[in-house]
Enzyme design. Sequence first.
Site, PDB file in Angstrom:
ATOM      1  N   GLU A   1     -92.747 -84.469 -40.139  1.00 20.50           N
ATOM      2  CA  GLU A   1     -92.081 -84.012 -41.478  1.00 20.50           C
ATOM      3  C   GLU A   1     -92.543 -84.961 -42.796  1.00 20.50           C
ATOM      4  OE1 GLU A   1     -87.959 -85.108 -40.341  1.00 20.50           O
ATOM      5  OE2 GLU A   1     -87.980 -83.387 -39.040  1.00 20.50           O
TER       6      GLU A   1
ATOM      7  N   GLU B   1     -88.851 -78.797 -33.849  1.00 21.67           N
ATOM      8  CA  GLU B   1     -87.556 -79.371 -33.821  1.00 21.67           C
ATOM      9  C   GLU B   1     -86.444 -78.545 -34.627  1.00 21.67           C
ATOM     10  OE1 GLU B   1     -86.665 -83.132 -35.903  1.00 21.67           O
ATOM     11  OE2 GLU B   1     -88.449 -84.256 -35.202  1.00 21.67           O
TER      12      GLU B   1
END
Length: 465
Positions: free
Chosen positions: A142, A255
């Site tokens: 991320e 995710e």
Amino acid sequence: IIVNGQPLVLKGINYFGFETETYTPHGIWSYDLNFYLDFIKNNNFNAIRVPFSLEMVKNNPSNLNINCATNPGLCGKTALQLLDVFIDRAAERGLLIMLDNHRITPGGGISELWYNNEYPESQKFTITHCRWNVFAIDLKNEPHDSASWGNSNAATDWNKAAERIINSLSSFLGLFFVEGIEWGNRLENVAQFPINTGNPSLNNRVVYSPHCYGPSVYDRPEFNTPDFPNNLDGMYMVKYGFIVNQTGQPVVVGEWGGRAEVGSRDMTWNQWYVEWLRSKCITNNFYWCLNPNSADTGGLLEDDWLTPIPRKINLTNRAQPNPTKFQAQNGQICITAGAFPEAHCQVGVQVTDGPGTTTTTVNAVPTTTTTSAPIAPSTTVAQAPSTTTVPSSGGGGVTLSTENGSAVKQYTLRISNGSPSTVCSVHIKLNASIKDKWNLDEVSSDLYRTPSWMTIAPDAVADQA
């Protein structure tokens, strides 16, 4: 994604802990690690994304939070030794592992960039694992805020850093997962600046891996419009939905998930997102997560770390009901092909049977093959093969007798293995009423498979009467 000539159908789960101050997969402070790995296997997952921190790799701590009574073989190990055990036990269950560079330090949250002053990009860390099931590395979890995607700033352009990192890891034979910016979600600049390492072999092993969540994680404006959730399709297509068709590179969602409480907007989002993934043929995924102690999403288990949450498990089953299966046996890996859930995401072979013939030859991608470890996947995009179908019908076959006015015929099914690997098992759909099925095991009312003892070498044939 192709493994040993077959599409890789991934149903993955995130199981975190190594990247935190405990340096262990969470839950084993109370319960047996085997319980959680069995839970993952028994719920039809075939892969685990395992987060770690660079600090864990550098310092390899030994003050681990483990219940020695329930995990007697784990106490006294260092973090990297425990990771070895985790990977080995996953391999015993046929579970693939993706190592996820999740954090720089365990207590400092997720960094914007892939480096800091203490851990510069030039500093290399090596996790050596010669296990067949370590199939991928997620290069950086991320990237966000100051992270960019382009060709203007070496200090912040994540895509250029990913290219450098992949080249530095060129000895690794598996896949390289590259997330987008804005917490993994934005990959629209791939259209102009795709990952290009300068090495076609490395480029072929790049997987783009967005992260995507609904209102329980971050209540964005688009979740509060009258046309929610249908307004999301165009947004997600711009961010990453275009990649497969435009670049030919695969997309695996690294995710997704959420609280998904019944009747909530978050459940609306989760249900819509699953159907969107199916419609776009992007069902290879890693659900976040097993752990109940993920603050904004929860997990597949209740807070007692033991009780499953059926509504969440149902979402994961809907997203990917038939993943590829792996089994290690006798120094080889037996791979049973999975299938993507939507018909328009599949390709396959149908066999016709002409008049006067007695043999039907099937030249299909085998359902199960063997390969020598380790698995070295490539990222050629392909869809799953459909079940090979042998028609019923009147022409062909040898008439043996009649029964209730209908001819009873004998057919010989010739299975031709054109793949480079030994076939362990083949599933066959027969559109006919079967009286005697010698050498075929019945799976369901019209689905059969070759017996477990039968193998077919490359370029060989096997006849099943």
